[in-house]
Design a protein around this motif. Structure first.
Motif, short mmCIF file in Angstrom:
data_model
loop_
_atom_site.label_atom_id
_atom_site.label_comp_id
_atom_site.label_asym_id
_atom_site.label_seq_id
_atom_site.Cartn_x
_atom_site.Cartn_y
_atom_site.Cartn_z
N SER A 67 0.85 -1.19 0.00
CA SER A 67 0.00 0.00 0.00
C SER A 67 0.88 1.24 0.00
O SER A 67 2.11 1.16 0.13
CB SER A 67 -0.94 -0.02 1.21
OG SER A 67 -0.20 -0.08 2.41
N GLY A 68 0.27 2.40 -0.15
CA GLY A 68 1.01 3.64 -0.34
C GLY A 68 1.89 4.01 0.84
O GLY A 68 1.62 3.65 1.99
N LEU A 126 6.56 13.08 -2.92
CA LEU A 126 7.37 11.90 -2.61
C LEU A 126 6.51 10.78 -2.06
O LEU A 126 6.96 9.95 -1.27
CB LEU A 126 8.48 12.25 -1.61
CG LEU A 126 9.48 13.32 -2.06
CD1 LEU A 126 10.57 13.50 -1.02
CD2 LEU A 126 10.10 12.97 -3.41
N PHE A 127 5.25 10.75 -2.48
CA PHE A 127 4.35 9.68 -2.06
C PHE A 127 4.28 8.62 -3.16
O PHE A 127 4.09 8.94 -4.33
CB PHE A 127 2.95 10.23 -1.80
CG PHE A 127 1.95 9.17 -1.41
CD1 PHE A 127 1.97 8.61 -0.15
CD2 PHE A 127 0.98 8.73 -2.31
CE1 PHE A 127 1.05 7.64 0.22
CE2 PHE A 127 0.07 7.76 -1.96
CZ PHE A 127 0.10 7.22 -0.69
N GLN A 128 4.48 7.36 -2.77
CA GLN A 128 4.34 6.26 -3.70
C GLN A 128 2.99 5.59 -3.46
O GLN A 128 2.77 4.99 -2.41
CB GLN A 128 5.46 5.23 -3.52
CG GLN A 128 5.28 3.94 -4.32
CD GLN A 128 5.13 4.19 -5.80
OE1 GLN A 128 5.96 4.84 -6.42
NE2 GLN A 128 4.06 3.67 -6.39
N PRO A 129 2.06 5.69 -4.42
CA PRO A 129 0.76 5.02 -4.25
C PRO A 129 0.92 3.50 -4.20
O PRO A 129 1.98 2.95 -4.52
CB PRO A 129 -0.02 5.46 -5.49
CG PRO A 129 0.70 6.66 -6.01
CD PRO A 129 2.13 6.47 -5.66
N ASP A 175 6.06 -4.10 -15.97
CA ASP A 175 6.85 -2.89 -16.16
C ASP A 175 6.31 -1.73 -15.32
O ASP A 175 6.16 -0.60 -15.79
CB ASP A 175 6.88 -2.49 -17.64
CG ASP A 175 8.10 -1.64 -17.98
OD1 ASP A 175 9.08 -1.69 -17.22
OD2 ASP A 175 8.05 -0.91 -18.98
N LYS A 176 6.03 -2.02 -14.05
CA LYS A 176 5.49 -1.01 -13.14
C LYS A 176 6.57 0.00 -12.77
O LYS A 176 7.69 -0.36 -12.38
CB LYS A 176 4.97 -1.69 -11.87
CG LYS A 176 4.40 -0.74 -10.83
CD LYS A 176 3.13 -0.09 -11.32
CE LYS A 176 2.52 0.81 -10.26
NZ LYS A 176 1.28 1.46 -10.73
N ARG A 177 6.24 1.27 -12.89
CA ARG A 177 7.15 2.32 -12.45
C ARG A 177 6.77 2.72 -11.03
O ARG A 177 5.66 3.21 -10.79
CB ARG A 177 7.07 3.53 -13.38
CG ARG A 177 8.20 4.54 -13.11
CD ARG A 177 8.07 5.77 -13.98
NE ARG A 177 6.98 6.63 -13.53
CZ ARG A 177 6.78 7.88 -13.94
NH1 ARG A 177 7.59 8.40 -14.85
NH2 ARG A 177 5.76 8.59 -13.50
N TYR A 178 7.69 2.53 -10.09
CA TYR A 178 7.41 2.85 -8.69
C TYR A 178 8.68 3.38 -8.03
O TYR A 178 9.80 3.07 -8.43
CB TYR A 178 6.86 1.64 -7.93
CG TYR A 178 7.82 0.47 -7.86
CD1 TYR A 178 8.60 0.25 -6.73
CD2 TYR A 178 7.93 -0.43 -8.91
CE1 TYR A 178 9.47 -0.82 -6.65
CE2 TYR A 178 8.79 -1.51 -8.84
CZ TYR A 178 9.56 -1.69 -7.71
OH TYR A 178 10.43 -2.76 -7.64
#
Length: 816
Positions: free
Chosen positions: A738-739, A750-753, A782-785
């Motif tokens: 989760s985020g 700078l929040f990663q969902p 190919d998720k960008r996180y």
């Protein structure tokens, strides 16, 4: 072998998942894994009944593992601790090459390569149950201890280990302040390498893949004489980066590592065994793959309302802003300060008077044109990360019948050199360089024994640790260039003991205690090298060129802590265990190394302390084919060391107290016929209960940085045995987080969902199982996180570091 047909409470398992799904739809994937584990005997019956069946590659994933979490060899399922254990073979079957990969399958754990502010490569940021540390500075301690063959790895630089020849990895969750002790307030990661044996054997492995990947490993085990055995392991890992450095065409985020190790094992009779090892790693890369994500051009000093501007000396007009240099210079935002200088000193249209445009259009203006996407950077400053690490250790084991004596002596060194361009432009707004040298020596003695007809087991120990080094940071900013850092020295002494008493056969009572005495010192070597303002901004203060930012005087910090533990466990049946645990943890305080502007004393911060309460159970069901473990905990966390930007530099301070509630579930099922399923769930609810009034950067409503409320994973493997003796194994895994915010300020930028990752691998073992070929795909969609993010309010720059994109690999391994 046939699994016994025992009644299975299918409705209960499904009911639990229904409750979870009502609470959080996002955990449906885990419920599917648990539901698969709660199968009827019909699936178990599909297992082959042939007596000649051998253990499949998939079955290796579910086998019980012998661990040393309590300093003696025990089955992982019999230890009343929340522990995730992985054998070397099971790690390989999961497709994990580096130690951070185990976080995919471990609940409530974050393990990232985190260059952070300074740009050090191969720097581990580890969080367990919400407690950890992201900074690599030697004056700041990690919150999760990393141990290799019982040796504490003090610095996060170099703690991102390559798994070349590993026997097992143990992840101990929660404070481990009694037996592991040093800075294990969040937990401990214990890596055990394979010992040399009396058989000539080994393996050769080669891997290629996307981004010009070329990895090679070689392990050779050779007996030298009667009772004397040796093992040599060497590996090289090479891969191109995935962010283009536009000025010279190099790729950032690349890999270039050479590592090797020599082990010698001498069985000097029936009672004495000596194990000696020496290892080294050379790492050379172009630097971390940071990109510029966003720029904040706001200033509280200069034109805070963004009004149309009038040149200096103009008659004030309502609704306009008259520029008043140098008194309104935006020294709180260096990106804007650069444009201020370019406009007033260089005649460039970098501010735009009517209407106000803080970016401007001139060639010397800093603007959003340097936001060149997530795969490139326009920086022109130096970019590199170079690490050289080596170490040696000697372990001695004496078996004296009723007691065993152990000694672990170790020495390690780190030499690092790093630089990066934090403004991602041709200008000098934020450029950083670091040089780190560190050495450590440690000595541990353990006395283990049993008495009272083996109803009382105990371990006593003494521990000594010595560390020293130097870390020099050169920081080149818009108004000033200065040197930060200094020499550090740490000495730690500890005595510990733990005893387990079995008053009756099914009940164990464990108590333990550790006393730690830490003594630290720091000699700051910090001064201004260049005042680029000509003295206009800082000459009026003590910050004149060559002036000391901190007094060149060694400062000292002495700390001590007593960290107890107590556990009661009940073996309900031969395959089910209930336990309750109380423990305390302690993480040393330290010195604020990066300081600007000048101060008359070195800022310090105090130790963190944690008090944890935990209940849990472990079980082996379905004739030991199903493992189902769970734990619930409450951690009271005091004097949190929080890193925030209160000015130019990131500052660590004791900012708050908190409570962390959580739940963890792990399940593994060897379902027969080559099928293996596993799943994990972690839930964390950390809340600040008290915030220091001086810590204005956080509030009671702030979220913990880098901590996801939910961590879930599920995987399935299938092995197919062929008539010729070959075996094909396919595996797919899914993980969900989760985020989470990447900084204590909870910056939205700078929040990663929440995101999911999928990986898959395929392995074919030829008849005889000496040769295998394999292929894998990581990050299948190919998720960008975000892997990490950095923001300093004094610079106005938001930087992102994304994880590697989708990659394929293929390889071959020969074992002999």
């Amino acid at each position: 072998m046939q699994i016994n047909r025992r009644p299975v409470r299918r409705s209960k398992c499904r009911g639990e998942c229904m409750v979870f799904s009502k609470a959080r739809l996002r955990i449906a994937g885990f419920c599917a894994a648990v539901s698969a584990a709660c199968i009827s005997p019909g699936l178990a019956q599909a297992q082959s009944t042939g007596s000649d069946q051998t253990e499949s590659r998939a079955d290796l994933l579910g086998s019980d593992i012998v661990v040393t979490a309590r300093k003696r060899e025990e089955s992982a399922q019999s230890v009343p601790l929340a522990i995730s254990a992985f054998s070397g073979k099971s790690i390989e079957a999961r497709g994990v090459q580096k130690i951070d990969g185990i976080a995919t399958f471990t609940p409530n754990m974050t393990f990232q390569n985190n260059p952070s502010f300074g740009g050090a490569g191969s720097s581990a940021a580890i969080y367990i149950r919400g407690i950890g540390q992201k900074e690599f500075l030697p004056t700041t301690e990690p919150g999760v201890g990393v141990y290799v063959d019982g040796v504490y790895v003090a610095r996060s630089v170099g703690a991102l280990l390559d798994l070349v020849d590993v026997e097992r990895v143990e992840v101990l969750r929660g404070p481990q302040g009694t037996l592991f002790g040093r800075n294990t307030i969040g937990g401990a990661i214990s890596v055990t390498t394979r010992k040399p044996t009396d058989t000539f054997s080994g393996s050769l492995q080669a891997i290629t893949g996307r981004y010009s990947r070329m990895d090679a490993k070689a392990v050779i085990n050779a007996p030298l004489a009667e009772g004397l055995y040796s093992k040599v392991s060497i590996a090289t890992f090479n891969r191109d980066g995935y962010v283009r450095h536009l000025v010279d065409g190099r790729d950032l985020g690349d890999t270039g590592t050479l590592t090797g190790r020599l082990d010698l094992r001498w069985q000097a009779g029936d009672a004495l065994e000596l194990n000696f090892a020496v290892e080294g790693t050379r790492d050379r890369t172009n630097g971390p793959a940071f990109v510029l994500h966003k720029v904040n051009y706001q200033s509280k000093i200069f034109n805070p309302q963004n009004l149309p501007m009038l040149p200096p000396g103009s008659t004030p007009v309502e609704g306009s802003y008259v520029v008043n240099p140098p008194f309104d210079a935006p020294t709180d935002n260096f990106a804007l300060l650069h444009n201020y200088f370019a406009t007033l000193l260089g005649g460039q249209p970098c501010l735009g008077f009517t209407p106000y445009s803080p970016q401007g259009s001139g060639a010397a203006c800093f603007s959003d044109r340097f936001l060149v996407g997530s795969h490139a950077t326009a920086g022109t400053g130096p970019q590199y990360s170079r690490n050289d690490l080596w170490g040696a250790q000697l372990g001695a084991d004496w078996d004296l019948g009723p007691i065993q004596l152990k000694s672990i002596t170790a020495y390690r060194e780190v030499h690092g050199n790093y630089a990066r361009d934090g403004d991602h432009s041709p200008f000098t707004i934020l450029q950083l360089a670091d040089i780190l040298t560190q050495s450590q020596f440690s000595q541990e003695f353990q006395l283990l024994g049993k008495t009272a007809d083996d109803r009382l087991k105990y371990v006593l120990g003494l521990y000594y640790f010595k560390e020293k080094g130097n870390n020099i940071n050169t920081l080149d900013f818009t108004p000033v260039t200065f040197r930060s850092g200094g020499r550090f020295d740490t000495e730690s002494y500890a005595a510990f003991g733990q005893a387990t008493w079995s008053p009756i056969e099914a009940v164990d009572l464990t108590v333990g205690l550790r006393y730690t005495d830490d003594r630290k010192s720091f000699l700051p070597d910090q001064e201004i090298l260049v005042d680029k303002t000509g003295g206009a901004l800082i000459a009026a203060s003590p910050n004149t060129p060559q002036a000391r930012i901190l007094p060149f005087v060694r400062v000292h910090l002495n700390e001590n802590a007593t960290t107890p533990t107590a556990t009661i466990s009940w073996k309900v049946t031969g395959s089910a265990l209930l336990y309750a645990t109380y423990s305390k943890g302690f993480k040393s305080g330290g010195f604020v190394q990066r300081v600007f502007p000048a101060r008359d004393s070195v800022p310090t911060f105090s130790p963190e302390r944690a008090e944890a309460f935990e209940i849990g159970f472990k079980s082996k069901l379905l004739d030991n084919h199903l493992t189902f473990n769970a734990a619930a905990f409450l951690t009271k966390y005091d004097d949190l060391q929080v890193q925030v930007f209160t000015g130019i530099a990131p500052v660590t301070k004791n900012a708050a107290s908190a409570e962390i509630r959580g739940l963890e579930v792990e399940t593994r099922l060897s379902a027969g016929s080559g099928w293996f399923l596993e799943g994990s769930l972690g839930y964390l609810d950390p809340k600040f209960t008290k915030v220091d009034p001086a810590a204005t950067e956080i509030t009671l409503a702030s979220s913990f940085e880098r901590v996801s409320k939910w961590t879930i994973s599920a995987a399935v493997s299938k092995s197919i045995a062929f008539a010729n003796g070959g075996e094909l194994t396919a595996r797919g895994d899914w993980s969900y987080r989760s985020g989470a915010f990447m900084d204590a300020l909870n910056s939205p930028e700078l929040f990663q969902p929440a995101y999911s990752l999928f990986n898959a691998n395929l392995t074919y073992e030829f008849p005889g199982k000496t040769i295998s070929v394999f292929a894998a795909i990581t990050n299948l969609t190919d998720k960008r996180y975000l892997q990490t993010g950095v923001y300093g309010s004094s610079f106005g720059l938001y930087e992102h570091l994304y994880a590697r994109p989708r990659e394929w690999s293929a390889g071959i391994k020969w074992s002999f």
